[in-house]
Design a protein around this motif. Structure first.
Motif, PDB file in Angstrom:
ATOM      1  N   LYS A   6      31.261  49.601  38.375  1.00 57.19           N
ATOM      2  CA  LYS A   6      31.901  48.582  39.214  1.00 57.19           C
ATOM      3  C   LYS A   6      32.475  49.231  40.462  1.00 57.19           C
ATOM      4  O   LYS A   6      32.826  50.409  40.462  1.00 57.19           O
ATOM      5  CB  LYS A   6      33.052  47.901  38.450  1.00 57.19           C
ATOM      6  N   ARG A   7      32.588  48.456  41.505  1.00 50.19           N
ATOM      7  CA  ARG A   7      33.243  48.909  42.734  1.00 50.19           C
ATOM      8  C   ARG A   7      34.674  48.385  42.763  1.00 50.19           C
ATOM      9  O   ARG A   7      34.955  47.292  42.278  1.00 50.19           O
ATOM     10  CB  ARG A   7      32.505  48.392  43.964  1.00 50.19           C
ATOM     11  N   ILE A   8      35.535  49.168  43.356  1.00 45.97           N
ATOM     12  CA  ILE A   8      36.921  48.747  43.575  1.00 45.97           C
ATOM     13  C   ILE A   8      36.971  48.125  44.966  1.00 45.97           C
ATOM     14  O   ILE A   8      36.527  48.745  45.943  1.00 45.97           O
ATOM     15  CB  ILE A   8      37.872  49.954  43.482  1.00 45.97           C
ATOM     16  N   ASP A   9      37.507  46.897  45.077  1.00 45.09           N
ATOM     17  CA  ASP A   9      37.558  46.249  46.392  1.00 45.09           C
ATOM     18  C   ASP A   9      38.726  46.793  47.216  1.00 45.09           C
ATOM     19  O   ASP A   9      39.488  47.653  46.768  1.00 45.09           O
ATOM     20  CB  ASP A   9      37.584  44.722  46.258  1.00 45.09           C
ATOM     21  N   ARG A  10      38.863  46.299  48.434  1.00 45.16           N
ATOM     22  CA  ARG A  10      39.891  46.811  49.354  1.00 45.16           C
ATOM     23  C   ARG A  10      41.314  46.594  48.843  1.00 45.16           C
ATOM     24  O   ARG A  10      42.227  47.314  49.220  1.00 45.16           O
ATOM     25  CB  ARG A  10      39.749  46.149  50.726  1.00 45.16           C
ATOM     26  N   GLN A  11      41.505  45.602  47.991  1.00 45.10           N
ATOM     27  CA  GLN A  11      42.822  45.341  47.429  1.00 45.10           C
ATOM     28  C   GLN A  11      43.062  46.133  46.136  1.00 45.10           C
ATOM     29  O   GLN A  11      44.089  45.970  45.484  1.00 45.10           O
ATOM     30  CB  GLN A  11      43.011  43.844  47.142  1.00 45.10           C
ATOM     31  N   GLY A  12      42.120  46.982  45.756  1.00 47.06           N
ATOM     32  CA  GLY A  12      42.271  47.809  44.565  1.00 47.06           C
ATOM     33  C   GLY A  12      41.892  47.105  43.274  1.00 47.06           C
ATOM     34  O   GLY A  12      42.238  47.558  42.189  1.00 47.06           O
ATOM     35  N   ARG A  13      41.141  46.004  43.368  1.00 44.07           N
ATOM     36  CA  ARG A  13      40.774  45.233  42.176  1.00 44.07           C
ATOM     37  C   ARG A  13      39.410  45.634  41.631  1.00 44.07           C
ATOM     38  O   ARG A  13      38.523  46.011  42.386  1.00 44.07           O
ATOM     39  CB  ARG A  13      40.763  43.739  42.508  1.00 44.07           C
ATOM     40  N   VAL A  14      39.299  45.517  40.320  1.00 42.95           N
ATOM     41  CA  VAL A  14      38.037  45.719  39.623  1.00 42.95           C
ATOM     42  C   VAL A  14      37.818  44.466  38.777  1.00 42.95           C
ATOM     43  O   VAL A  14      38.720  44.003  38.099  1.00 42.95           O
ATOM     44  CB  VAL A  14      38.093  46.951  38.690  1.00 42.95           C
ATOM     45  N   VAL A  15      36.612  43.925  38.817  1.00 47.86           N
ATOM     46  CA  VAL A  15      36.308  42.735  38.030  1.00 47.86           C
ATOM     47  C   VAL A  15      35.799  43.166  36.663  1.00 47.86           C
ATOM     48  O   VAL A  15      34.825  43.915  36.552  1.00 47.86           O
ATOM     49  CB  VAL A  15      35.262  41.845  38.738  1.00 47.86           C
ATOM     50  N   ILE A  16      36.473  42.698  35.612  1.00 42.02           N
ATOM     51  CA  ILE A  16      36.058  42.955  34.235  1.00 42.02           C
ATOM     52  C   ILE A  16      35.151  41.786  33.830  1.00 42.02           C
ATOM     53  O   ILE A  16      35.502  40.622  34.041  1.00 42.02           O
ATOM     54  CB  ILE A  16      37.288  43.014  33.297  1.00 42.02           C
ATOM     55  N   PRO A  17      33.990  42.065  33.260  1.00 45.93           N
ATOM     56  CA  PRO A  17      33.079  40.979  32.884  1.00 45.93           C
ATOM     57  C   PRO A  17      33.745  39.948  31.966  1.00 45.93           C
ATOM     58  O   PRO A  17      34.577  40.293  31.127  1.00 45.93           O
ATOM     59  CB  PRO A  17      31.958  41.712  32.140  1.00 45.93           C
ATOM     60  N   LYS A  18      33.410  38.681  32.165  1.00 47.25           N
ATOM     61  CA  LYS A  18      34.011  37.589  31.407  1.00 47.25           C
ATOM     62  C   LYS A  18      33.857  37.781  29.906  1.00 47.25           C
ATOM     63  O   LYS A  18      34.780  37.535  29.141  1.00 47.25           O
ATOM     64  CB  LYS A  18      33.410  36.247  31.828  1.00 47.25           C
ATOM     65  N   GLU A  19      32.690  38.234  29.482  1.00 43.80           N
ATOM     66  CA  GLU A  19      32.463  38.446  28.045  1.00 43.80           C
ATOM     67  C   GLU A  19      33.454  39.458  27.480  1.00 43.80           C
ATOM     68  O   GLU A  19      33.920  39.323  26.358  1.00 43.80           O
ATOM     69  CB  GLU A  19      31.028  38.924  27.779  1.00 43.80           C
ATOM     70  N   TRP A  20      33.765  40.482  28.265  1.00 47.34           N
ATOM     71  CA  TRP A  20      34.715  41.500  27.810  1.00 47.34           C
ATOM     72  C   TRP A  20      36.123  40.912  27.759  1.00 47.34           C
ATOM     73  O   TRP A  20      36.880  41.171  26.830  1.00 47.34           O
ATOM     74  CB  TRP A  20      34.698  42.709  28.733  1.00 47.34           C
ATOM     75  N   ARG A  21      36.490  40.115  28.779  1.00 48.02           N
ATOM     76  CA  ARG A  21      37.824  39.486  28.786  1.00 48.02           C
ATOM     77  C   ARG A  21      37.976  38.534  27.614  1.00 48.02           C
ATOM     78  O   ARG A  21      39.023  38.478  26.973  1.00 48.02           O
ATOM     79  CB  ARG A  21      38.061  38.747  30.103  1.00 48.02           C
ATOM     80  N   ASP A  22      36.900  37.782  27.317  1.00 50.62           N
ATOM     81  CA  ASP A  22      36.942  36.867  26.170  1.00 50.62           C
ATOM     82  C   ASP A  22      37.133  37.634  24.866  1.00 50.62           C
ATOM     83  O   ASP A  22      37.851  37.195  23.977  1.00 50.62           O
ATOM     84  CB  ASP A  22      35.661  36.028  26.095  1.00 50.62           C
ATOM     85  N   LYS A  23      36.499  38.766  24.753  1.00 54.99           N
ATOM     86  CA  LYS A  23      36.563  39.563  23.529  1.00 54.99           C
ATOM     87  C   LYS A  23      37.887  40.311  23.391  1.00 54.99           C
ATOM     88  O   LYS A  23      38.479  40.351  22.311  1.00 54.99           O
ATOM     89  CB  LYS A  23      35.410  40.567  23.508  1.00 54.99           C
ATOM     90  N   TRP A  24      38.385  40.905  24.480  1.00 51.38           N
ATOM     91  CA  TRP A  24      39.520  41.814  24.402  1.00 51.38           C
ATOM     92  C   TRP A  24      40.825  41.243  24.932  1.00 51.38           C
ATOM     93  O   TRP A  24      41.879  41.863  24.782  1.00 51.38           O
ATOM     94  CB  TRP A  24      39.201  43.108  25.155  1.00 51.38           C
ATOM     95  N   GLY A  25      40.795  40.086  25.592  1.00 49.01           N
ATOM     96  CA  GLY A  25      42.025  39.512  26.132  1.00 49.01           C
ATOM     97  C   GLY A  25      42.181  39.812  27.607  1.00 49.01           C
ATOM     98  O   GLY A  25      41.353  40.486  28.220  1.00 49.01           O
ATOM     99  N   ASP A  26      43.271  39.321  28.178  1.00 49.67           N
ATOM    100  CA  ASP A  26      43.450  39.429  29.624  1.00 49.67           C
ATOM    101  C   ASP A  26      44.559  40.396  30.034  1.00 49.67           C
ATOM    102  O   ASP A  26      44.994  40.394  31.178  1.00 49.67           O
ATOM    103  CB  ASP A  26      43.697  38.046  30.230  1.00 49.67           C
ATOM    104  N   GLU A  27      45.024  41.237  29.123  1.00 53.69           N
ATOM    105  CA  GLU A  27      45.999  42.264  29.475  1.00 53.69           C
ATOM    106  C   GLU A  27      45.423  43.622  29.101  1.00 53.69           C
ATOM    107  O   GLU A  27      44.801  43.777  28.055  1.00 53.69           O
ATOM    108  CB  GLU A  27      47.316  42.048  28.732  1.00 53.69           C
TER     109      GLU A  27
END
Length: 72
Positions: A6-27
């Motif tokens: 993944k690339r880090i955007d200018r604001q320092g964000r990385v997008v975690i795939p939705k499937e991973w967020r669904d599986k592991w949570g949002d924290e």
């Protein structure tokens, strides 16, 4: 093991795939080590496992009345 680049955007964000967020949570927990950064899911503790660990002694048959008397 699944790996994604993944690339880090200018604001320092990385997008975690939705499937991973669904599986592991949002924290997450970010850990900086000498040679890498680790991202771990933050799991909230399951406090319900402690519910049956408390013992209560019931003195009489009318518990509600006894509890109210103790409060007065």
């Amino acid at each position: 093991m699944i790996m994604e680049i993944k690339r880090i955007d200018r604001q320092g964000r990385v997008v975690i795939p939705k499937e991973w967020r669904d599986k592991w949570g949002d924290e997450i927990i970010l850990i900086e080590l000498d040679d890498r950064i680790e991202i771990l899911p933050r799991k909230k503790p399951n406090l319900s496992r402690f519910f049956d660990m408390v013992e209560v002694e019931i003195k009489g048959e009318d518990l509600e009345k006894e509890l109210l008397e103790d409060l007065i």
